[in-house]
Design a protein around this motif. Structure first.
Motif, PDB file in Angstrom:
ATOM      1  N   HIS A 161      33.209  42.780  32.191  1.00  0.00           N
ATOM      2  CA  HIS A 161      31.989  43.418  31.688  1.00  0.00           C
ATOM      3  C   HIS A 161      31.510  42.759  30.399  1.00  0.00           C
ATOM      4  CE1 HIS A 161      32.403  46.427  34.705  1.00  0.00           C
ATOM      5  NE2 HIS A 161      33.387  47.090  34.135  1.00  0.00           N
ATOM      6  N   ALA A 162      32.462  42.334  29.574  1.00  0.00           N
ATOM      7  CA  ALA A 162      32.111  41.757  28.276  1.00  0.00           C
ATOM      8  C   ALA A 162      33.065  40.600  27.988  1.00  0.00           C
ATOM      9  CB  ALA A 162      32.196  42.813  27.185  1.00  0.00           C
ATOM     10  N   PRO A 163      32.846  39.463  28.627  1.00  0.00           N
ATOM     11  CA  PRO A 163      33.752  38.326  28.414  1.00  0.00           C
ATOM     12  C   PRO A 163      33.879  37.988  26.930  1.00  0.00           C
ATOM     13  CG  PRO A 163      32.258  37.887  30.245  1.00  0.00           C
ATOM     14  CD  PRO A 163      31.767  39.151  29.591  1.00  0.00           C
ATOM     15  N   GLY A 164      35.127  37.846  26.496  1.00  0.00           N
ATOM     16  CA  GLY A 164      35.365  37.518  25.096  1.00  0.00           C
ATOM     17  C   GLY A 164      35.563  38.709  24.189  1.00  0.00           C
ATOM     18  N   VAL A 165      35.353  39.931  24.699  1.00  0.00           N
ATOM     19  CA  VAL A 165      35.578  41.107  23.855  1.00  0.00           C
ATOM     20  C   VAL A 165      37.055  41.158  23.447  1.00  0.00           C
ATOM     21  CG1 VAL A 165      36.095  42.707  25.762  1.00  0.00           C
ATOM     22  CG2 VAL A 165      35.120  43.578  23.630  1.00  0.00           C
ATOM     23  N   LYS A 166      37.316  41.571  22.219  1.00  0.00           N
ATOM     24  CA  LYS A 166      38.682  41.626  21.695  1.00  0.00           C
ATOM     25  C   LYS A 166      39.356  42.909  22.179  1.00  0.00           C
ATOM     26  CE  LYS A 166      36.941  41.325  17.613  1.00  0.00           C
ATOM     27  NZ  LYS A 166      36.733  41.235  16.136  1.00  0.00           N
ATOM     28  N   LEU A 167      40.549  42.775  22.757  1.00  0.00           N
ATOM     29  CA  LEU A 167      41.186  43.921  23.382  1.00  0.00           C
ATOM     30  C   LEU A 167      42.668  44.005  23.022  1.00  0.00           C
ATOM     31  CD1 LEU A 167      40.542  45.349  26.868  1.00  0.00           C
ATOM     32  CD2 LEU A 167      42.908  44.817  26.255  1.00  0.00           C
ATOM     33  N   ILE A 168      43.056  45.164  22.510  1.00  0.00           N
ATOM     34  CA  ILE A 168      44.470  45.478  22.327  1.00  0.00           C
ATOM     35  C   ILE A 168      44.934  46.176  23.597  1.00  0.00           C
ATOM     36  CG2 ILE A 168      46.151  46.781  20.980  1.00  0.00           C
ATOM     37  CD1 ILE A 168      44.133  46.628  18.635  1.00  0.00           C
ATOM     38  N   TRP A 169      45.941  45.612  24.224  1.00  0.00           N
ATOM     39  CA  TRP A 169      46.459  46.157  25.476  1.00  0.00           C
ATOM     40  C   TRP A 169      47.602  47.092  25.138  1.00  0.00           C
ATOM     41  CZ3 TRP A 169      48.684  42.753  30.054  1.00  0.00           C
ATOM     42  CH2 TRP A 169      48.723  43.533  31.216  1.00  0.00           C
ATOM     43  N   ALA A 170      47.334  48.392  25.138  1.00  0.00           N
ATOM     44  CA  ALA A 170      48.355  49.379  24.784  1.00  0.00           C
ATOM     45  C   ALA A 170      49.581  49.215  25.666  1.00  0.00           C
ATOM     46  CB  ALA A 170      47.783  50.789  24.917  1.00  0.00           C
ATOM     47  N   HIS A 171      50.740  49.161  25.048  1.00  0.00           N
ATOM     48  CA  HIS A 171      52.032  49.055  25.736  1.00  0.00           C
ATOM     49  C   HIS A 171      52.161  47.756  26.533  1.00  0.00           C
ATOM     50  CE1 HIS A 171      51.768  53.255  24.707  1.00  0.00           C
ATOM     51  NE2 HIS A 171      50.849  53.477  25.619  1.00  0.00           N
ATOM     52  N   THR A 172      51.238  46.827  26.305  1.00  0.00           N
ATOM     53  CA  THR A 172      51.189  45.587  27.095  1.00  0.00           C
ATOM     54  C   THR A 172      51.368  45.910  28.579  1.00  0.00           C
ATOM     55  OG1 THR A 172      52.259  44.543  25.180  1.00  0.00           O
ATOM     56  CG2 THR A 172      51.917  43.173  27.100  1.00  0.00           C
ATOM     57  N   GLY A 173      50.640  46.942  28.995  1.00  0.00           N
ATOM     58  CA  GLY A 173      50.673  47.332  30.399  1.00  0.00           C
ATOM     59  C   GLY A 173      51.777  48.307  30.753  1.00  0.00           C
ATOM     60  N   MET A 174      52.699  48.558  29.843  1.00  0.00           N
ATOM     61  CA  MET A 174      53.805  49.500  30.007  1.00  0.00           C
ATOM     62  C   MET A 174      54.765  49.071  31.122  1.00  0.00           C
ATOM     63  SD  MET A 174      53.875  53.686  30.267  1.00  0.00           S
ATOM     64  CE  MET A 174      53.214  53.931  28.630  1.00  0.00           C
ATOM     65  N   SER A 175      54.293  49.077  32.371  1.00  0.00           N
ATOM     66  CA  SER A 175      55.153  48.717  33.505  1.00  0.00           C
ATOM     67  C   SER A 175      54.649  47.482  34.247  1.00  0.00           C
ATOM     68  CB  SER A 175      55.262  49.897  34.476  1.00  0.00           C
ATOM     69  OG  SER A 175      53.981  50.273  34.947  1.00  0.00           O
ATOM     70  N   THR A 176      53.668  46.802  33.690  1.00  0.00           N
ATOM     71  CA  THR A 176      53.169  45.583  34.324  1.00  0.00           C
ATOM     72  C   THR A 176      54.293  44.545  34.404  1.00  0.00           C
ATOM     73  OG1 THR A 176      50.932  45.962  33.479  1.00  0.00           O
ATOM     74  CG2 THR A 176      51.472  43.726  34.153  1.00  0.00           C
ATOM     75  N   PRO A 177      54.541  43.959  35.569  1.00  0.00           N
ATOM     76  CA  PRO A 177      55.613  42.967  35.689  1.00  0.00           C
ATOM     77  C   PRO A 177      55.421  41.804  34.720  1.00  0.00           C
ATOM     78  CG  PRO A 177      54.813  43.622  37.858  1.00  0.00           C
ATOM     79  CD  PRO A 177      53.861  44.210  36.859  1.00  0.00           C
ATOM     80  N   MET A 178      56.516  41.247  34.251  1.00  0.00           N
ATOM     81  CA  MET A 178      56.450  40.182  33.260  1.00  0.00           C
ATOM     82  C   MET A 178      55.675  38.970  33.765  1.00  0.00           C
ATOM     83  SD  MET A 178      57.630  40.891  30.303  1.00  0.00           S
ATOM     84  CE  MET A 178      57.758  39.242  29.632  1.00  0.00           C
TER      85      MET A 178
END
Length: 271
Positions: A161-178
């Motif tokens: 939606h907004a390429p380049g927008v600065k984003l903090i990814w809470a919990h780095t996805g929490m359970s997102t595979p490495m």
């Protein structure tokens, strides 16, 4: 002889600094209405001082808690306010489709104090909601950060939606595979990973080797957080700080300092 004494004194001072606990920048903190009934702003600031937290990304539900903390004017603790789009707890489930939330956010933005929007929760295709797209574009236009508690699917939709927008990814996805985390960091240089509730950071009492490798590869793109989302978490703040210091102790000091506090300060241009 005098020079030798000076060199020894400098070496001792350096050694003492090397042993000092790492300062921390808490990049995921909530001072919600439930906590405000038990902990005064003065007590919160005192806890941060005791724990060695020198900077805070402050959010609350509603935003009054953040305003209360700012009003303390703590000279030794940097408070970076984020606008949380929740008036009450149920807002977390449908804030991106709520006219009431949209009106609330507009009024809060008028304060002109917020450096970002979030933490908000959004997952999968919900991130294609028109209001989510609007928030993402607004953040990019105003140079604000987003703080998203999201799966990788939603994060990628937000960034489209907004390429380049600065984003903090809470919990780095929490359970997102490495594997997916590594792919996301390689593909999207505007993502910063926040580390609370990543239960796989520790392995056999030490820093997980895969996390260590990722932190060494992207030392400027991780921050720590306590995530005091429920009141009992406030009683664990010192324990959480000790955990981060223990894990970061497995990294070179320069990298550990970046993740502990320098990255958070740099993100918001704090001296």
């Amino acid at each position: 002889m005098k020079r030798l004494v000076l060199l020894l004194a400098a070496a001792c001072a350096f050694g003492a600094r090397a042993q000092e606990p790492l300062p921390l920048f808490d990049a995921h903190m909530h001072y919600n209405v439930e906590a405000r009934s038990l902990l005064s702003p003065e007590q919160v600031v005192a806890l941060w001082r005791k724990t060695g937290i020198r900077g805070v990304l402050a959010t609350s539900r509603p935003n009054d808690g953040t305003l209360d903390l700012i009003a303390q004017k703590a000279k030794d603790i940097v408070i970076v306010p984020f606008l949380r789009p929740y008036r009450v707890q149920p807002d977390r489930y449908d804030w991106f489709n709520s006219a009431g939330v949209a009106e609330y956010v507009e009024k809060e933005l008028a304060r002109g104090i917020y450096r970002g929007i979030g933490e908000f929760h959004i997952f999968g295709a919900d991130a294609d909601a028109p209001y989510m797209a609007k928030i993402a574009r607004l953040a990019k236009e105003r140079g604000m950060w987003l703080h998203a508690h999201s799966d990788e699917d939603a994060v990628e939709r937000i960034l489209k939606h907004a390429p380049g927008v600065k984003l903090i990814w809470a919990h780095t996805g929490m359970s997102t595979p490495m594997d997916k985390v590594e792919q996301m960091f390689a593909q999207y240089p505007n993502i910063v990973g926040e580390l609370s509730y990543r239960m796989d950071i520790e392995q056999d009492g030490a820093l997980n080797p895969r996390w260590k490798a990722l932190m060494m590869k992207y030392p400027d793109r991780f921050v720590v957080g306590t995530d005091t989302w429920i009141t009992p978490r406030w009683g664990q703040v010192e324990e959480l700080a000790a955990f981060y210091r223990r894990m970061l102790g497995h990294l070179p000091r320069e990298v550990a300092e970046k993740i502990a506090y320098r990255n958070g300060m740099a993100m918001f241009a704090v001296p």
